[in-house]
Enzyme design. Structure first.
Site, PDB file in Angstrom:
ATOM      1  N   SER A   1       1.396  -7.519  -0.782  1.00  0.00           N
ATOM      2  CA  SER A   1       2.107  -8.511   0.047  1.00  0.00           C
ATOM      3  C   SER A   1       1.220  -9.684   0.468  1.00  0.00           C
ATOM      4  O   SER A   1       1.733 -10.671   0.985  1.00  0.00           O
ATOM      5  CB  SER A   1       2.740  -7.852   1.269  1.00  0.00           C
ATOM      6  OG  SER A   1       1.806  -7.655   2.298  1.00  0.00           O
TER       7      SER A   1
ATOM      8  N   THR B   1       1.596  -4.229   4.323  1.00  0.00           N
ATOM      9  CA  THR B   1       1.408  -4.519   5.749  1.00  0.00           C
ATOM     10  C   THR B   1       0.907  -5.944   6.003  1.00  0.00           C
ATOM     11  O   THR B   1       1.084  -6.482   7.095  1.00  0.00           O
ATOM     12  CB  THR B   1       0.410  -3.531   6.392  1.00  0.00           C
ATOM     13  OG1 THR B   1      -0.852  -3.656   5.719  1.00  0.00           O
ATOM     14  CG2 THR B   1       0.903  -2.103   6.337  1.00  0.00           C
ATOM     15  N   ASP B   2       0.264  -6.565   4.985  1.00  0.00           N
ATOM     16  CA  ASP B   2      -0.441  -7.826   5.244  1.00  0.00           C
ATOM     17  C   ASP B   2       0.467  -8.952   5.733  1.00  0.00           C
ATOM     18  O   ASP B   2       0.103  -9.696   6.645  1.00  0.00           O
ATOM     19  CB  ASP B   2      -1.199  -8.275   3.987  1.00  0.00           C
ATOM     20  CG  ASP B   2      -2.419  -7.398   3.712  1.00  0.00           C
ATOM     21  OD1 ASP B   2      -2.809  -6.626   4.609  1.00  0.00           O
ATOM     22  OD2 ASP B   2      -2.983  -7.495   2.608  1.00  0.00           O
TER      23      ASP B   2
ATOM     24  N   THR C   1       0.831  -1.207   0.000  1.00  0.00           N
ATOM     25  CA  THR C   1       0.000   0.000   0.000  1.00  0.00           C
ATOM     26  C   THR C   1       0.864   1.255   0.000  1.00  0.00           C
ATOM     27  O   THR C   1       0.455   2.293  -0.527  1.00  0.00           O
ATOM     28  CB  THR C   1      -0.929  -0.024   1.234  1.00  0.00           C
ATOM     29  OG1 THR C   1      -1.829  -1.101   1.051  1.00  0.00           O
ATOM     30  CG2 THR C   1      -1.705   1.262   1.401  1.00  0.00           C
TER      31      THR C   1
HETATM   32  N1  ASP Z   1      -2.692  -5.506   0.793  1.00  0.00           N
HETATM   33  C1  ASP Z   1      -1.662  -4.538   1.088  1.00  0.00           C
HETATM   34  C2  ASP Z   1      -0.328  -5.279   1.124  1.00  0.00           C
HETATM   35  O1  ASP Z   1      -0.069  -5.959   2.071  1.00  0.00           O
HETATM   36  C3  ASP Z   1      -1.950  -3.904   2.398  1.00  0.00           C
HETATM   37  C4  ASP Z   1      -0.955  -2.860   2.849  1.00  0.00           C
HETATM   38  O2  ASP Z   1       0.162  -2.755   2.390  1.00  0.00           O
HETATM   39  O3  ASP Z   1      -1.324  -2.122   3.795  1.00  0.00           O
HETATM   40  O4  ASP Z   1       0.428  -5.203   0.182  1.00  0.00           O
END
Ligand code: ASP
Length: 335
Positions: free
Chosen positions: A66, A99-100, A19
């Site tokens: 991710s 973040t995932d 993200t």
């Molecule tokens: N779906 C995103 C990822 O993990 C979520 C994020 O980065 O906050 O790439």
């Protein structure tokens, strides 16, 4: 950017997507964007203050959401970090990540990076196009930490929302809030704000240059199965039929296991499948449970590792040829 100051530390920024590199058509949208589409050069351009903190060497290692992180990319990322840190021209590494699965990548690197130099992951909860995007400041703070002498020998760190966490302990705890990361019970190691970096604790478990693990051998298949009311043995039987080498149970409470899963695990361990008990609770530790399963099945307690991190450690232990339950328990008590 300004002319780089030759006395500043040289920090490699390795971008993987997420993200922090996300973009939405509408600045008021913080969900429903596409992750991993903005390149590392654009991410750096958004933070001119970086030139006051470090000399940056940037690489685009991947451009993924991710949630789709793969073991192949873990191997590539760890190899590149090790390659960069062994040279004299790089003083630290920052990885931008989604973040995932950030907590899984961070722990994998904590156990397989062979350097005492700072390695810091960061991310964002809001896409780069959003009002009040959190990525630029998180990136500046991550580089500030990686450029700071006190971040050496601390293992892999996560700099997020002004806090500095240990890769072993940190976990994502919110689906939307900008303070999405916590180290339950144990707490953050320190904080970073306006160029100031302060550590208030140290990670005591073994990591990085002291770790016995590497990624030379292929990581074996290890899957996670949750225990819950009315659970059936179907998932365990299916995984065992695929030839899985290890299973991590996301157990109830103290890593306790539903009777129907217990029966399936008894059959699995007879076939040589390693079993680790963790908890789905989200904080606290899992104690060894004696005759309930650890002594009878040969299962291992994950201690304070959550199921996703326990899977990382079990894969590395099995890849290193450690298969005896007592020896695996020792690994979980050490890392
Ligand atoms: N779906 C995103 C990822 O993990 C979520 C994020 O980065 O906050 O790439």
């Amino acid at each position: 950017m300004n002319t780089p100051n030759e006395s500043l530390p040289r920090i490699a920024v390795l971008a993987t997507g997420g993200t922090i590199a996300g973009q939405a058509g509408d600045a008021s949208k913080t969900a429903g964007y596409k992750a991993g589409v903005v390149g590392v050069d654009k991410l750096l351009e958004a933070v001119p203050a970086l030139s006051q903190v470090a000399r940056i060497h940037a690489e685009q290692v991947a451009s993924i959401d991710s949630k789709d992180m793969s073991i192949a990319l873990w191997v590539t990322l760890a190899a590149r970090i090790n390659e960069l840190l062994v040279t004299d021209h790089i003083d630290g590494v920052v990885i931008t990540h989604g973040t995932d699965t950030l907590e899984e990548t961070a722990y994998l690197l904590h156990l397989t990076v062979k350097s005492d130099k700072p390695v810091v992951l960061t991310a964002a909860m809001r896409p780069s196009s959003a009002l009040s995007a959190d990525g630029p400041l998180n990136l500046l703070n991550a580089v500030t930490v990686a450029a700071h002498a006190s971040a050496a020998k601390q293992g892999v760190l996560v700099a997020f929302n002004n806090q500095i966490h240990c890769a072993r302990d940190v976990t994502k705890t919110s689906t939307y809030a900008v303070d999405a990361f916590r180290s339950p019970e144990i707490g953050a190691l320190g904080w970073v704000q306006d160029g100031r970096v302060e550590f208030q604790r140290k990670a005591l478990r073994r990591h990085t240059s002291q770790s016995q693990f590497d990624l030379r051998n292929a990581l074996p298949a290890v899957e996670i199965v949750a225990s819950y009311a009315g659970a059936s043995r179907a998932a365990i039987d299916a995984f065992v039929a695929t030839g899985v080498k290890g299973l991590v149970i996301a157990g109830t409470g103290n890593g306790s296991i539903h009777a129907s899963l217990h029966q399936a695990l008894a059959d699995a361990t007879k076939k040589g499948v390693a079993v680790v008990r963790s908890s789905r609770v989200g904080s606290g530790h899992v104690m060894r449970n004696g005759a309930a399963s650890d002594d009878s099945l040969g299962s291992v307690s994950a201690g304070t590792l959550n199921p996703y991190k326990a899977r990382v450690l079990l894969m590395l232990a099995l890849a290193a040829g450690i298969t005896d339950p007592g020896a695996i328990q020792q690994i979980f008590d050490t890392y």
